[in-house]
Design a protein around this motif. Structure first.
Motif, PDB file in Angstrom:
ATOM      1  N   PRO A 158       9.437  -1.756  14.131  1.00 11.32           N
ATOM      2  CA  PRO A 158       8.124  -1.829  14.222  1.00 11.32           C
ATOM      3  C   PRO A 158       7.671  -2.604  13.633  1.00 11.32           C
ATOM      4  CG  PRO A 158       9.372  -0.487  12.341  1.00 11.32           C
ATOM      5  CD  PRO A 158      10.295  -1.174  13.055  1.00 11.32           C
ATOM      6  N   SER A 159       6.069  -2.897  13.814  1.00 10.06           N
ATOM      7  CA  SER A 159       5.407  -3.922  12.877  1.00 10.06           C
ATOM      8  C   SER A 159       5.074  -3.022  11.709  1.00 10.06           C
ATOM      9  CB  SER A 159       4.054  -4.665  13.644  1.00 10.06           C
ATOM     10  OG  SER A 159       3.789  -3.539  14.502  1.00 10.06           O
ATOM     11  N   MET A 160       4.706  -3.850  10.668  1.00  8.41           N
ATOM     12  CA  MET A 160       4.521  -3.297   9.342  1.00  8.41           C
ATOM     13  C   MET A 160       3.068  -2.717   9.358  1.00  8.41           C
ATOM     14  SD  MET A 160       6.061  -5.769   6.574  1.00  8.41           S
ATOM     15  CE  MET A 160       7.730  -6.490   6.633  1.00  8.41           C
ATOM     16  N   VAL A 161       2.738  -1.952   8.709  1.00 10.08           N
ATOM     17  CA  VAL A 161       1.208  -1.312   8.602  1.00 10.08           C
ATOM     18  C   VAL A 161       0.667  -2.251   7.689  1.00 10.08           C
ATOM     19  CG1 VAL A 161      -0.248   0.630   8.099  1.00 10.08           C
ATOM     20  CG2 VAL A 161       2.066   1.018   9.019  1.00 10.08           C
ATOM     21  N   THR A 162      -0.288  -3.059   8.097  1.00  6.98           N
ATOM     22  CA  THR A 162      -1.078  -4.049   7.302  1.00  6.98           C
ATOM     23  C   THR A 162      -2.459  -3.963   7.841  1.00  6.98           C
ATOM     24  OG1 THR A 162      -0.806  -5.830   8.907  1.00  6.98           O
ATOM     25  CG2 THR A 162       0.856  -5.783   7.245  1.00  6.98           C
ATOM     26  N   PRO A 163      -3.389  -4.633   6.957  1.00  9.11           N
ATOM     27  CA  PRO A 163      -4.897  -4.616   7.587  1.00  9.11           C
ATOM     28  C   PRO A 163      -4.766  -5.641   8.697  1.00  9.11           C
ATOM     29  CG  PRO A 163      -4.602  -5.367   5.230  1.00  9.11           C
ATOM     30  CD  PRO A 163      -3.357  -5.234   5.708  1.00  9.11           C
ATOM     31  N   LYS A 178       3.606   0.891   0.585  1.00 10.74           N
ATOM     32  CA  LYS A 178       3.097   2.527   0.772  1.00 10.74           C
ATOM     33  C   LYS A 178       2.692   2.814   2.042  1.00 10.74           C
ATOM     34  CE  LYS A 178      -0.574   4.479  -0.981  1.00 10.74           C
ATOM     35  NZ  LYS A 178      -1.820   4.397  -1.814  1.00 10.74           N
ATOM     36  N   TYR A 179       1.969   2.231   2.816  1.00 10.18           N
ATOM     37  CA  TYR A 179       1.366   2.533   4.045  1.00 10.18           C
ATOM     38  C   TYR A 179       2.339   2.745   5.000  1.00 10.18           C
ATOM     39  CZ  TYR A 179      -3.674   3.090   2.827  1.00 10.18           C
ATOM     40  OH  TYR A 179      -4.659   3.377   2.538  1.00 10.18           O
ATOM     41  N   THR A 180       3.374   1.613   5.166  1.00 10.27           N
ATOM     42  CA  THR A 180       4.380   1.495   6.189  1.00 10.27           C
ATOM     43  C   THR A 180       5.269   2.674   6.151  1.00 10.27           C
ATOM     44  OG1 THR A 180       4.059  -0.804   6.095  1.00 10.27           O
ATOM     45  CG2 THR A 180       6.053  -0.107   7.199  1.00 10.27           C
ATOM     46  N   LEU A 181       5.817   2.934   4.888  1.00 11.94           N
ATOM     47  CA  LEU A 181       6.763   3.913   4.433  1.00 11.94           C
ATOM     48  C   LEU A 181       6.324   5.350   4.975  1.00 11.94           C
ATOM     49  CD1 LEU A 181       8.419   2.570   1.232  1.00 11.94           C
ATOM     50  CD2 LEU A 181       9.582   2.780   3.374  1.00 11.94           C
ATOM     51  N   THR A 182       4.546   5.494   4.451  1.00 16.25           N
ATOM     52  CA  THR A 182       3.992   6.782   4.840  1.00 16.25           C
ATOM     53  C   THR A 182       4.236   6.886   6.530  1.00 16.25           C
ATOM     54  OG1 THR A 182       2.681   6.563   3.065  1.00 16.25           O
ATOM     55  CG2 THR A 182       1.816   7.913   4.764  1.00 16.25           C
ATOM     56  N   MET A 183       4.138   5.994   7.354  1.00 15.28           N
ATOM     57  CA  MET A 183       4.087   6.013   8.613  1.00 15.28           C
ATOM     58  C   MET A 183       5.699   6.132   9.000  1.00 15.28           C
ATOM     59  SD  MET A 183       5.247   4.119  11.356  1.00 15.28           S
ATOM     60  CE  MET A 183       5.576   2.371  10.916  1.00 15.28           C
ATOM     61  N   LEU A 184       6.578   5.740   8.313  1.00 16.19           N
ATOM     62  CA  LEU A 184       7.878   5.917   8.871  1.00 16.19           C
ATOM     63  C   LEU A 184       8.371   7.525   8.589  1.00 16.19           C
ATOM     64  CD1 LEU A 184       9.615   2.621   7.683  1.00 16.19           C
ATOM     65  CD2 LEU A 184       8.878   3.295  10.046  1.00 16.19           C
ATOM     66  N   LYS A 185       7.840   7.910   7.341  1.00 17.85           N
ATOM     67  CA  LYS A 185       8.257   9.147   6.930  1.00 17.85           C
ATOM     68  C   LYS A 185       7.559  10.181   7.518  1.00 17.85           C
ATOM     69  CE  LYS A 185       9.398   7.959   2.212  1.00 17.85           C
ATOM     70  NZ  LYS A 185       9.044   7.552   0.803  1.00 17.85           N
ATOM     71  N   ARG A 186       6.574  10.000   8.184  1.00 19.97           N
ATOM     72  CA  ARG A 186       5.818  10.767   8.996  1.00 19.97           C
ATOM     73  C   ARG A 186       6.360  11.000  10.658  1.00 19.97           C
ATOM     74  NH1 ARG A 186      -0.374   9.855   7.142  1.00 19.97           N
ATOM     75  NH2 ARG A 186      -0.336  11.100   5.230  1.00 19.97           N
TER      76      ARG A 186
END
Ligand code: 13P
Length: 270
Positions: A158-163, A178-186
């Motif tokens: 994946p790409s990381m969740v960044t602005p 924090k945002y990227t791990l949130t996406m992965l965990k969900r």
């Protein structure tokens, strides 16, 4: 885009022991000839097979690379190329215990890397990237399941969740983690053995710091890298196409590979 990469010579049971092993990640050098030409142009070199071969030889014969790199994704041309001494690039990799991979759209019994890249272009905030990433990965896993893909046998890129790259404020590595791990965990079941991030135009240092931030606490998956630009930018700048710079350029590659190896272990410090 949605892309499949297939690994040669690596059974499913081997993934955690080989490609997704601690402190190692993937060197992506699967640039098409056109993209490789852009990289070479950045240091004033023509896009000839000789120059592409010389550059790939530099990368793939770096002594000690296997300590930090578990796999290398090759473009088809590279799979059949050899060093100027006649040693197959694939054999150079095997000698370093690096699994060779290739981007193709056929073959069976190999390990697919699933890569729906969400481009970083745009001035949107990080929340918007999270929203889009969640939608994309929901669809991807729906179709993987529908098609009976065995999750234990894939790797995710994946790409990381960044602005967005043009957003007015940069996000800190902690926020991106924090945002990227949130996406992965969900979205990503723990059955998937490895998450191998692409660098997507981040600077070398950003890509390392963000990966390091994601590995500050245990994750259900091996969270690592499959970088092209974030492993190659300073190599190219150092090389400049001159044979006398090859050794220094290989050192630059090892330095980036080591930094990302440490980041995979969560123990990188700038
Ligand atoms: P970047 O790390 O440069 O985004 O490239 C990764 C990639 O998709 C190569 O396969």
């Amino acid at each position: 885009g949605f892309e499949w990469l297939w690994w040669a010579l690596c059974g499913v049971g081997q993934i955690r022991k080989s490609i997704a092993s601690p402190g190692r990640g993937i060197l992506a050098i699967d640039e098409s000839n056109a993209t490789c030409g852009k990289r070479l142009a950045s240091i004033g070199l023509d896009n000839t097979e000789v120059n592409r071969q010389a550059y790939r030889q530099l990368l793939l014969t770096t002594p000690g690379l296997g300590e930090y790199i578990s796999g290398a994704i090759l473009f088809e041309e590279t799979l059949y190329q050899s060093t100027t001494d006649g040693k197959k690039f694939v054999d150079c990799l095997r000698d370093e215990n690096i699994v060779p991979g290739i981007k193709v759209d056929k073959d069976n019994g190999l390990v697919p890397i699933v890569e729906p890249e969400i481009l970083l272009d745009g001035d949107h905030p990080i929340e918007r990237t999270l929203e889009v990433a969640e939608r994309v990965w929901a669809e991807v896993f729906y179709y993987l399941a529908e098609n009976n893909v065995m999750f234990e046998g894939i790797l995710l890129k994946p790409s990381m969740v960044t602005p967005g790259a043009e957003h007015k404020e940069k996000a800190s590595p902690d926020t991106i983690a924090k945002y990227t791990l949130t996406m992965l965990k969900r979205r990503v079941p723990p059955a998937v053995p490895g998450i191998m991030f692409l660098s997507g135009g981040q600077s070398e240092m950003e890509a390392t710091l963000n990966l390091n931030a994601m590995n500050q606490s245990p994750n259900p998956w091996h969270v690592s890298f499959s970088y092209a630009r974030a492993l190659q930018n300073s190599v190219l700048k150092t090389w400049q196409g001159s044979p006398e710079n090859v050794e220094a350029a290989q050192k630059a590659l090892l330095a980036r590979a080591k930094a990302n190896s440490l980041a995979q272990l969560g123990s990188y410090s700038a």
